[in-house]
Motif scaffolding. Structure first.
Motif, mmCIF file in Angstrom:
data_model
loop_
_atom_site.group_PDB
_atom_site.id
_atom_site.type_symbol
_atom_site.label_atom_id
_atom_site.label_comp_id
_atom_site.label_asym_id
_atom_site.label_seq_id
_atom_site.Cartn_x
_atom_site.Cartn_y
_atom_site.Cartn_z
ATOM 1 N N PRO A 1 0.827 -1.208 0.000
ATOM 2 C CA PRO A 1 0.000 0.000 0.000
ATOM 3 C C PRO A 1 0.860 1.254 0.000
ATOM 4 N N VAL A 2 0.380 2.301 -0.651
ATOM 5 C CA VAL A 2 1.061 3.601 -0.653
ATOM 6 C C VAL A 2 0.023 4.661 -0.315
ATOM 7 N N ARG A 3 0.146 5.237 0.873
ATOM 8 C CA ARG A 3 -0.836 6.242 1.295
ATOM 9 C C ARG A 3 -0.636 7.562 0.572
ATOM 10 N N GLY A 4 0.587 7.848 0.132
ATOM 11 C CA GLY A 4 0.812 9.096 -0.574
ATOM 12 C C GLY A 4 2.280 9.463 -0.626
ATOM 13 N N ALA B 1 2.264 -2.572 13.477
ATOM 14 C CA ALA B 1 1.055 -1.792 13.214
ATOM 15 C C ALA B 1 1.268 -0.323 13.566
ATOM 16 N N THR B 2 1.908 -0.068 14.709
ATOM 17 C CA THR B 2 2.159 1.311 15.144
ATOM 18 C C THR B 2 3.090 2.020 14.178
ATOM 19 N N GLU B 3 4.099 1.315 13.688
ATOM 20 C CA GLU B 3 5.036 1.919 12.737
ATOM 21 C C GLU B 3 4.313 2.328 11.456
ATOM 22 N N TRP B 4 3.380 1.493 10.995
ATOM 23 C CA TRP B 4 2.653 1.806 9.765
ATOM 24 C C TRP B 4 1.665 2.951 9.971
ATOM 25 N N LEU B 5 0.970 2.947 11.090
ATOM 26 C CA LEU B 5 -0.037 3.978 11.317
ATOM 27 C C LEU B 5 0.594 5.362 11.456
ATOM 28 N N GLY C 1 -6.315 3.831 12.319
ATOM 29 C CA GLY C 1 -6.464 2.904 11.204
ATOM 30 C C GLY C 1 -7.607 1.926 11.443
ATOM 31 N N LEU C 2 -7.997 1.241 10.373
ATOM 32 C CA LEU C 2 -9.063 0.243 10.449
ATOM 33 C C LEU C 2 -8.464 -1.139 10.637
ATOM 34 N N VAL C 3 -9.142 -1.966 11.401
ATOM 35 C CA VAL C 3 -8.725 -3.356 11.593
ATOM 36 C C VAL C 3 -9.622 -4.214 10.710
ATOM 37 N N VAL C 4 -9.019 -4.843 9.707
ATOM 38 C CA VAL C 4 -9.787 -5.583 8.701
ATOM 39 C C VAL C 4 -9.188 -6.979 8.529
ATOM 40 N N LYS C 5 -10.060 -7.978 8.434
ATOM 41 C CA LYS C 5 -9.627 -9.355 8.203
ATOM 42 C C LYS C 5 -10.483 -9.954 7.100
ATOM 43 N N ASP C 6 -9.845 -10.302 5.977
ATOM 44 C CA ASP C 6 -10.561 -10.900 4.840
ATOM 45 C C ASP C 6 -11.752 -10.044 4.412
ATOM 46 N N GLY C 7 -11.548 -8.736 4.416
ATOM 47 C CA GLY C 7 -12.585 -7.817 3.965
ATOM 48 C C GLY C 7 -13.593 -7.419 5.021
ATOM 49 N N GLN D 1 -4.822 3.315 -0.125
ATOM 50 C CA GLN D 1 -4.506 4.619 0.465
ATOM 51 C C GLN D 1 -5.131 4.766 1.851
ATOM 52 N N THR D 2 -5.755 3.700 2.349
ATOM 53 C CA THR D 2 -6.395 3.708 3.663
ATOM 54 C C THR D 2 -5.511 2.958 4.648
ATOM 55 N N SER D 3 -5.382 3.492 5.849
ATOM 56 C CA SER D 3 -4.574 2.835 6.878
ATOM 57 C C SER D 3 -5.334 1.620 7.395
ATOM 58 N N VAL D 4 -4.861 0.434 7.009
ATOM 59 C CA VAL D 4 -5.525 -0.824 7.372
ATOM 60 C C VAL D 4 -4.493 -1.754 8.000
ATOM 61 N N VAL D 5 -4.858 -2.407 9.101
ATOM 62 C CA VAL D 5 -3.990 -3.391 9.739
ATOM 63 C C VAL D 5 -4.776 -4.667 9.990
#
Length: 381
Positions: A83-86, A329-333, A338-344, A316-320
């Motif tokens: 992913p690339v947020r920007g 996760a903290t390093e990425w956010l 951010g949103l916590v997503v598993k298999d959609g 472009q969305t912060s997802v973990v």
């Protein structure tokens, strides 16, 4: 569009490009400096109007090369399905928000390597162009060739957060199979390189070269301060690795159906939340997010358009992932929620405050948070 302290100026192949407010001042100073040189009393070779055009032309090439450098990071990340947020241009260069470490040491090395490599290639292009041209234009482009060469070498130096420091970190990680050791090596190397810049800055100032001295001192300060903070980041990482995202996340925010009109979304959740983002779902699966800012771009023209036409895509969305450890996760956010997503499926949300709660509850054995100072921001953002 202004986002926080930066403007979104374009989107290239789905990658948003921003410029910070600090960059605007540096761009203006660069143009003024080039104009001053071109119209210097006793050495002026062009008229004032032409000098303005040439100064702007040189600035476009210079900052375009920096943008190309950062875009190279983003393109490589996308090629690795990251992913690339920007991409953001700031006063000291640029920053690309991605997760290179997810692809291991090789991925991290490649994403870092393409930046200096692109700048070096542009230096060669500028030099060849200067040879093919003549006059003031040739001199300007030749100067850009030299400047790009300097920036390529500077970025390749083995000091975090420079690209060279990231390459060193990736190399040590690949050799030792230990990212903790790699982070410490990059931090210490950065201190050594920073001290060398500090010595050079003192020498430059003692020889009455104030500009070079200030530049060297500034680079030294960044490298030394980031290197010294690395032990603190490693110590915190050693604690955060004990927890998972699922252990610290909070309940998910309200979702916005992709088929809902933007006018309805405004009344449903967006009104009065300029910077907050909400997950967008389609048949129960998260397909992106939306904010007042992203909705306004489309909704201002046609408020009856569906939310899906104004959403921020997943890359472009912060997802973990809920099973991800809190350190990564903290390093990425990077200090954002951010949103916590598993298999959609949307399971929850997480941000600095949630990590703070977990840290105080699990590591410190306390329940009531009162301001958490041990969680430093990413040094490159």
């Amino acid at each position: 569009m202004l986002t926080g302290q930066r403007w979104k100026i374009a989107t290239v192949r789905g990658i948003p490009l921003y410029v910070s407010t600090s960059w605007v001042w540096i761009a203006a100073i660069y143009v003024w400096g080039e104009y001053t040189v071109l119209t210097e009393t006793g050495r002026a070779r062009v008229a004032s109007a032409e000098a303005i055009f040439l100064a702007v032309f040189a600035a476009v090439l210079f900052f375009g090369s920096i943008l190309a450098h950062e875009t190279a990071h983003a393109v490589m990340a996308r090629s690795l399905d990251l992913p690339v947020r920007g991409v953001t241009l700031v006063f000291w260069g640029g920053a690309t928000e991605t997760r290179a470490d997810v692809r291991g040491p090789l991925g991290e090395f490649l994403v870092a390597f393409v930046g200096p490599a692109t700048t070096l290639a542009l230096s060669a292009v500028f030099w060849a162009t200067s040879v093919a041209t003549s006059g003031v234009v040739s001199e300007l482009i030749r100067y850009l060739a030299g400047l790009s060469l300097v920036f390529a070498i500077l970025n390749a130096l083995p000091g975090f957060p420079l690209d060279g420091g990231r390459m060193l970190q990736a190399a040590v990680w690949g050799i030792t199979k230990n990212r903790r050791t790699a982070m410490r090596a990059a931090g210490y190397s950065g201190i050594v390189v920073g001290l060398a810049f500090a010595a050079g800055a003192v020498w430059a100032i003692s020889n009455e070269n104030l500009t070079l001295g200030i530049f060297g001192g500034y680079i030294a300060a960044i490298l030394i301060s980031t290197g010294r903070a690395m032990d603190q980041r490693i110590a915190l990482r050693d604690q955060l690795v004990k927890g998972r995202v699922a252990d610290a996340m909070r309940p998910p925010p309200p979702t916005v159906p992709a088929s809902m009109s933007l006018a309805e979304a405004l009344d449903h959740s967006l009104r009065g939340t300029l910077d907050q983002t909400f997950p967008v779902t389609d048949h129960g699966r998260v397909i992106g997010s939306i904010s007042m800012r992203s909705a306004r771009r489309v909704g201002a023209r046609d408020p009856l358009r569906p939310v899906r036409d104004a959403l921020i895509p997943m890359n472009q969305t912060s997802v973990v992932d809920p099973d991800e450890t809190l350190d990564t996760a903290t390093e990425w956010l990077g200090g954002q929620d951010g949103l916590v997503v598993k298999d959609g499926a949307l399971l929850g949300a997480i941000g600095p405050r949630d990590v703070e709660h977990w840290y105080r509850r699990v590591i410190e054995g306390r329940a009531a948070p009162t301001g958490f100072a041990a969680l430093p921001p990413r040094p490159d953002l």
